[in-house]
Design a protein around this motif. Structure first.
Motif, PDB file in Angstrom:
ATOM      1  N   HIS A  24       1.765   6.648  -7.053  1.00 55.52           N
ATOM      2  CA  HIS A  24       0.747   7.605  -7.500  1.00 55.52           C
ATOM      3  C   HIS A  24       1.229   9.038  -7.283  1.00 55.52           C
ATOM      4  O   HIS A  24       1.079   9.908  -8.160  1.00 55.52           O
ATOM      5  CB  HIS A  24      -0.559   7.359  -6.746  1.00 55.52           C
ATOM      6  CG  HIS A  24      -1.746   8.009  -7.378  1.00 55.52           C
ATOM      7  ND1 HIS A  24      -3.038   7.648  -7.103  1.00 55.52           N
ATOM      8  CD2 HIS A  24      -1.842   9.021  -8.285  1.00 55.52           C
ATOM      9  CE1 HIS A  24      -3.872   8.394  -7.809  1.00 55.52           C
ATOM     10  NE2 HIS A  24      -3.168   9.241  -8.529  1.00 55.52           N
ATOM     11  N   ALA A  47       0.833  -1.203   0.000  1.00 58.38           N
ATOM     12  CA  ALA A  47       0.000   0.000   0.000  1.00 58.38           C
ATOM     13  C   ALA A  47       0.869   1.255   0.000  1.00 58.38           C
ATOM     14  O   ALA A  47       0.582   2.222  -0.714  1.00 58.38           O
ATOM     15  CB  ALA A  47      -0.934  -0.010   1.208  1.00 58.38           C
ATOM     16  N   ASP A  75      -4.555   0.706  -7.687  1.00 56.70           N
ATOM     17  CA  ASP A  75      -4.883   2.091  -7.359  1.00 56.70           C
ATOM     18  C   ASP A  75      -5.855   2.628  -8.404  1.00 56.70           C
ATOM     19  O   ASP A  75      -5.482   2.918  -9.539  1.00 56.70           O
ATOM     20  CB  ASP A  75      -3.604   2.929  -7.328  1.00 56.70           C
ATOM     21  CG  ASP A  75      -3.844   4.341  -6.800  1.00 56.70           C
ATOM     22  OD1 ASP A  75      -4.850   4.955  -7.194  1.00 56.70           O
ATOM     23  OD2 ASP A  75      -3.023   4.826  -6.001  1.00 56.70           O
ATOM     24  N   ASP A  81     -13.782   3.705  -8.623  1.00 55.98           N
ATOM     25  CA  ASP A  81     -13.455   5.122  -8.743  1.00 55.98           C
ATOM     26  C   ASP A  81     -14.583   5.853  -9.464  1.00 55.98           C
ATOM     27  O   ASP A  81     -14.883   5.563 -10.632  1.00 55.98           O
ATOM     28  CB  ASP A  81     -12.145   5.305  -9.507  1.00 55.98           C
ATOM     29  CG  ASP A  81     -11.695   6.758  -9.516  1.00 55.98           C
ATOM     30  OD1 ASP A  81     -11.348   7.269  -8.441  1.00 55.98           O
ATOM     31  OD2 ASP A  81     -11.707   7.372 -10.594  1.00 55.98           O
ATOM     32  N   ALA A  87       1.118   1.950 -10.383  1.00 56.52           N
ATOM     33  CA  ALA A  87       0.145   1.991  -9.289  1.00 56.52           C
ATOM     34  C   ALA A  87      -1.184   1.381  -9.716  1.00 56.52           C
ATOM     35  O   ALA A  87      -1.830   0.661  -8.948  1.00 56.52           O
ATOM     36  CB  ALA A  87      -0.054   3.437  -8.827  1.00 56.52           C
ATOM     37  N   ALA A 144      -5.106   6.165  -9.822  1.00 59.73           N
ATOM     38  CA  ALA A 144      -3.994   6.174 -10.773  1.00 59.73           C
ATOM     39  C   ALA A 144      -4.450   5.691 -12.142  1.00 59.73           C
ATOM     40  O   ALA A 144      -3.989   6.192 -13.174  1.00 59.73           O
ATOM     41  CB  ALA A 144      -2.856   5.297 -10.254  1.00 59.73           C
ATOM     42  N   VAL A 193       2.355   1.676  -3.475  1.00 61.66           N
ATOM     43  CA  VAL A 193       1.366   2.138  -4.449  1.00 61.66           C
ATOM     44  C   VAL A 193       1.092   3.625  -4.273  1.00 61.66           C
ATOM     45  O   VAL A 193       1.031   4.387  -5.248  1.00 61.66           O
ATOM     46  CB  VAL A 193       0.072   1.311  -4.317  1.00 61.66           C
ATOM     47  CG1 VAL A 193      -1.035   1.917  -5.174  1.00 61.66           C
ATOM     48  CG2 VAL A 193       0.319  -0.132  -4.742  1.00 61.66           C
ATOM     49  N   ARG A 194       0.932   4.053  -3.029  1.00 64.23           N
ATOM     50  CA  ARG A 194       0.707   5.484  -2.776  1.00 64.23           C
ATOM     51  C   ARG A 194       1.884   6.315  -3.268  1.00 64.23           C
ATOM     52  O   ARG A 194       1.708   7.384  -3.870  1.00 64.23           O
ATOM     53  CB  ARG A 194       0.475   5.726  -1.283  1.00 64.23           C
ATOM     54  CG  ARG A 194      -0.929   5.386  -0.805  1.00 64.23           C
ATOM     55  CD  ARG A 194      -1.167   5.918   0.598  1.00 64.23           C
ATOM     56  NE  ARG A 194      -0.338   5.242   1.584  1.00 64.23           N
ATOM     57  CZ  ARG A 194      -0.697   4.145   2.229  1.00 64.23           C
ATOM     58  NH1 ARG A 194      -1.874   3.592   1.985  1.00 64.23           N
ATOM     59  NH2 ARG A 194       0.107   3.587   3.118  1.00 64.23           N
TER      60      ARG A 194
END
Length: 540
Positions: free
Chosen positions: A319, A312, A357, A394, A352, A360, A315-316
């Motif tokens: 992005h 996590a 994500d 999203d 990402a 992303a 991935v953050r």
């Protein structure tokens, strides 16, 4: 080992990143005579990316993880051929520094075993076996894919034993002894060689580990040996990565893998995808002919990797790096620099997105949609990204997907599908976005405007709706316009004055629907949504 074994997974992460950084540090000094050069700046070297040693390790590891730890030499050989001929497991999409023995072996039937074929080309590749339950015969079979000389196989077996001792918590000296290198730390430096001969490389790596007390000192010592120091530094870095881990997880003692080195490593996303069992194949965010679009059935068939805290965070970070490069690109005056920065942003967003994500994926779709990055089918690539984002929940991605369905962009035009996309976007927005936040309110305003316009399509399509149904559709359109206006004004009041346009469009929509008598039904429509009453779309 399984992906649920958190301790071993973290040690494996330290090992692979430690190797990759050592590989990157040693590569610029490969072939240099000892004591005649200075080590490259670590951050610059890491940005140069890892090379063949790490790529082959990743191919082996990918096979093991995809087969739940089972050793399958045929599958490993197939993945190694994908590295050699297709550029898999590389930062830049092509294999580099391939030694002749490995090239001959992967193009033929079995690894060479002649008297001169005792280089270290399979040593690194066998290292991941230490994290699984592979026995000596299986280690030998893996080495034989490209190196089957008895000396090489013996060295690979010893490496796995020594590395496994570190994984089990034993000290560096105990691990060296397990690798058959008792008292290696007592040997003087001039007896340590990194010349590509497999036994010398193994000895050099454990000598560096047992004569230093930090990751940094270990890999610098290995690089300083010169000659074939890329493999020596890669192997020493792997051993030290297991022992010391990452600096940001220690108590600030300066002994772990330095954060700036780790952050600068080009190709880190390839490592992350292998470790997490995710799909591979995207090096810079650009889609090429025949490549599955991000979010397509082919690209996502393997599913998303298990989310760990480390993943996590990665991935953050990816992005955020994409956002940073996008901002820099928008401010760049030079067209070539602008193109380069957008391509870099796409690479980070793609990494990402492939790891789950949703935002992303939407951002990557926007880069394709506005032609900030090129592809043989940019609209198709954008559509795939938005579809992926919508599938991950999203709201903005679902809204853009509706736009593409509405306009027939990257797909066949289908207003019914567009309506469904907007409906899903509105549903997701109501659950995931805060309309009282200026930035999220701006997104809510755009989505609710689309939803209101979609309801108006229903009114204008000439369908055989009863007066009651038409009144309900008009009421829901009015309710959407009202929500759009409120959210847009929140954005404007929060300093995002560019959303005055959306506020005016929403106000015009409100006035238009009220003139048709929709106001008398708006409150009833919203109440029906809240209480579960029957409506014409828009409520879930």
């Amino acid at each position: 080992m399984t992906m649920n074994d958190e301790r071993k997974l973290r040690l494996l992460q330290g090992a692979v990143y430690g190797e990759a950084i050592g590989d990157a540090l040693g590569s610029p000094c490969q072939g240099e005579l000892r004591d005649t050069f200075r080590c490259a700046d670590p951050v610059c070297a890491a940005d140069g990316g890892f090379r063949d040693d790490t790529s082959m390790t990743l191919a082996t590891l990918d096979s093991l993880l995809q087969r739940d730890g089972r050793v399958d030499p045929d599958d490993m050989r197939m993945r190694l051929r994908s590295w050699l001929f297709d550029g898999k497991y590389t930062p830049d999409g092509h294999a580099v520094d391939v030694d002749p023995t490995t090239y001959r072996a992967l193009g033929g039937e079995a690894g060479p075993g002649g008297g001169l074929d005792n280089g270290d080309g399979s040593l690194m590749r066998c290292a991941p076996l230490a994290f699984f339950d592979a026995d000596d015969d299986e280690v030998a079979a893996v080495s034989a894919i490209n190196h089957r000389h008895p000396t090489v196989i013996g060295a690979c077996v010893r490496l796995v034993r020594g590395l496994r001792a570190l994984v089990d918590g034993r000290t560096p000296r105990e691990a060296a002894a397990a690798a058959g290198l008792e008292d290696i730390w007592e040997r003087p430096r001039d007896e340590i060689h990194a010349d590509g001969y497999v036994s010398h490389t193994l000895s050099a790596a454990f000598w560096c580990l047992t004569t230093t007390d930090s990751y940094t000192d270990c890999v610098f010592t290995a690089v300083g040996l010169g000659a074939g120091c890329d493999t020596a530094a890669a192997l020493a870095g792997m051993l030290a990565g297991v022992v010391y881990g990452f600096e940001d997880e220690r108590d600030g003692d300066g002994r772990g893998i330095p954060g700036p080195w780790d952050d600068a490593l080009r190709g880190w996303h390839v490592i992350a995808e292998v470790l997490c069992g995710g799909p591979l194949g995207l090096s810079d965010g650009r889609r090429t002919e025949g490549e599955p679009v991000v979010g397509s059935a082919d690209a996502c068939a393997a599913g998303l990797p298990e989310v760990t805290e480390a993943l996590a965070d990665a991935v953050r970070a990816a992005h955020l790096r994409g956002d940073e490069f996008s901002r820099r690109a928008l401010l760049a005056g030079d067209p070539d620099e602008r193109e380069r920065l957008f391509a870099e942003a796409a690479r980070w967003f793609a990494s990402a997105a492939r790891l789950g994500d949703a935002g992303a994926a939407t951002d990557l779709g926007m880069l394709y949609l506005y032609r900030h990055v090129q592809a043989s089918d940019a609209d198709g690539a954008a559509y795939g990204c938005f579809a992926h984002a919508a599938s991950l929940g999203d709201a903005e991605g679902a809204c853009h997907l509706g736009d593409m369905r509405r306009d027939g962009c990257g797909c066949a035009q289908d207003l019914d599908e567009a309506f469904s996309c907007y409906e899903r976007a509105s549903h997701l927005a109501s659950r995931t976005l805060d309309a009282d936040d200026p930035h999220e309110g701006a997104t809510v305003a755009l989505i609710e405007l689309r939803m209101a316009e979609a309801y108006e399509w229903r009114l204008a399509d000439g369908g055989a709706h009863t007066p009651d149904v038409r009144a309900r559709i008009a009421a829901q359109a009015l309710a959407c316009y009202r929500r759009a206006y409120a959210a847009a004004m929140t954005a404007v009041d929060g300093g995002l004055r560019m959303y005055l346009k959306e506020a005016r469009l929403a106000q015009a929509g409100i006035e238009g629907m009220e003139s048709q008598g929709g106001a008398t039904r708006a409150d009833a429509a919203e109440e029906s949504c809240e209480t579960g009453g029957e409506t014409y779309g828009g409520c879930e």
